[in-house]
Design an enzyme around this catalytic site. Sequence first.
Site, PDB file in Angstrom:
ATOM      1  N   ASP A 128       0.839  -1.199   0.000  1.00  0.00           N
ATOM      2  CA  ASP A 128       0.000   0.000   0.000  1.00  0.00           C
ATOM      3  C   ASP A 128       0.873   1.248   0.000  1.00  0.00           C
ATOM      4  O   ASP A 128       1.682   1.447   0.910  1.00  0.00           O
ATOM      5  CB  ASP A 128      -0.901  -0.017   1.236  1.00  0.00           C
TER       6      ASP A 128
ATOM      7  N   ASP B  30      -2.916   6.801  -5.669  1.00  0.00           N
ATOM      8  CA  ASP B  30      -3.167   5.913  -4.533  1.00  0.00           C
ATOM      9  C   ASP B  30      -3.439   4.493  -5.013  1.00  0.00           C
ATOM     10  O   ASP B  30      -4.454   4.241  -5.665  1.00  0.00           O
ATOM     11  CB  ASP B  30      -4.355   6.445  -3.719  1.00  0.00           C
TER      12      ASP B  30
END
Length: 470
Positions: free
Chosen positions: A154, A348
């Site tokens: 992530d 993202d």
Amino acid sequence: MAIFSSILFYYILLNLLFSFLLIENNSLVSTQKLVGEYHVIDIKSLLPSNSCSVPNKLVTGTSPSKLNVVHLHGLCSSWMGQDKPSHVELFRQDQARVDYIHHRASNAITHLNHIGNFLFTRVPAIIDYNISRYSYIVNIGLGTPTKFFSFTFDTGSDLTWTQCVPCVNCHTQKNPFYDPAQSFTFTNIPCNSNYCTQLDQFGCSSTFTCLYEEEYVDNSKTNGSLIKDALHLSNDIIYNFVFGCGNNNTRIFGHEDGLLGLGRGPISIINQTPQLYNKIFSYCLPSRPNTYGYLELGSSVVGVKYTPMLTIPEMPSYYFLNLTTISIRGKKLALPPTIFSKPGTMLDSGATFSHLPPIAYSTLRSIFRKEMSNYPMAPPLFNLDTCYDFTNYQHVLVPEISLIYDGEVTTNLHHTGILFVFNKSQACLPFVENMDDSDVVIIGSRQHLTFNVVYDVGNLQIGFGANGCS
């Protein structure tokens, strides 16, 4: 008149030839574009596959730090078909993540880290992102002797953590829990170390070792000890790697064994390994759940064009860049010049869909619907409001959409970044409208698919290159 008749004849002939290709050469047509303005898509290529498509040569081993990437619930994952999240859960988690980004960007958060007297210190909670169950995983090794684990990666998180023995509260995972007592390279971290005090939430144990806690948007939580041990990435070994050893992990994390933090914060793997990897990493997210991508640390990629990496003071760990405009069929949308730069644009990997300002979204949607007017619309699916029913079609013609960043760095989206297909009767434009034009713009993973995406943190630039994976 003769010239007009000749032109008409050749026009009809070309159309017949194109129709023949559509029918007779599905594999060719499904991967090519028409005149650079449309994707010609074979509907079968959008539907779920029955098997994992293994490349002739897996990426692991081609570089000391290159790892295979697979979808957590895809056909190439060991968790394939087990506890797969519903579409309701997917949209709920994606929106929760985006809501948090918007909240944090609009509210500067003061970090108040204090060490308590041998007790876990509760500091004002700094809620992090939720961990999307529509995520991608890599296999890494921990400890000596090495035990292997499947981690979500992530770009919106700094701390790497895994579930640990003794486990007070743990979710089910495929591999045995990491046991620091079984590793002779494991060491504790004192609670007055820089690694400890830089955490959002930390404290001291009775033996002066560092305790951590991470809380996510959906109230999922992990806490335990901050420790050091050997980290194995493909053929690389990182000794004294700092990560969280989670003894108490509650609510929903899916079935991954932990999380690999690729943010820009001091505890992230990027800032723990500047000499080894030169603060560079890259990835390619596969276009479908039945194929492989990659994650690589320490190496750039040939054929990539770079745009500046920006920093937002309220969110220094996260990756921002300047989206200048969007084009459809090669024509730039008529938008105010600061529509993306004023609120800021974040790249993202954890958000599923891209979230655009209302003005930009409505303009894109209007033109896209006009281009797709030959196909019947389907009902909206949650916050995706532009959907189509392709039940009676073998092939569809979809306009090309491109995101253009500062420096004229253009990403011509893969068709899976233009249509998110749930089934033949519901294929949707995977962009979402923000509540307000002042909300941060978010470029989600659907619009990363198949690109080489390079994060050169040392030189403050982000690169994009086509055809990184299938």
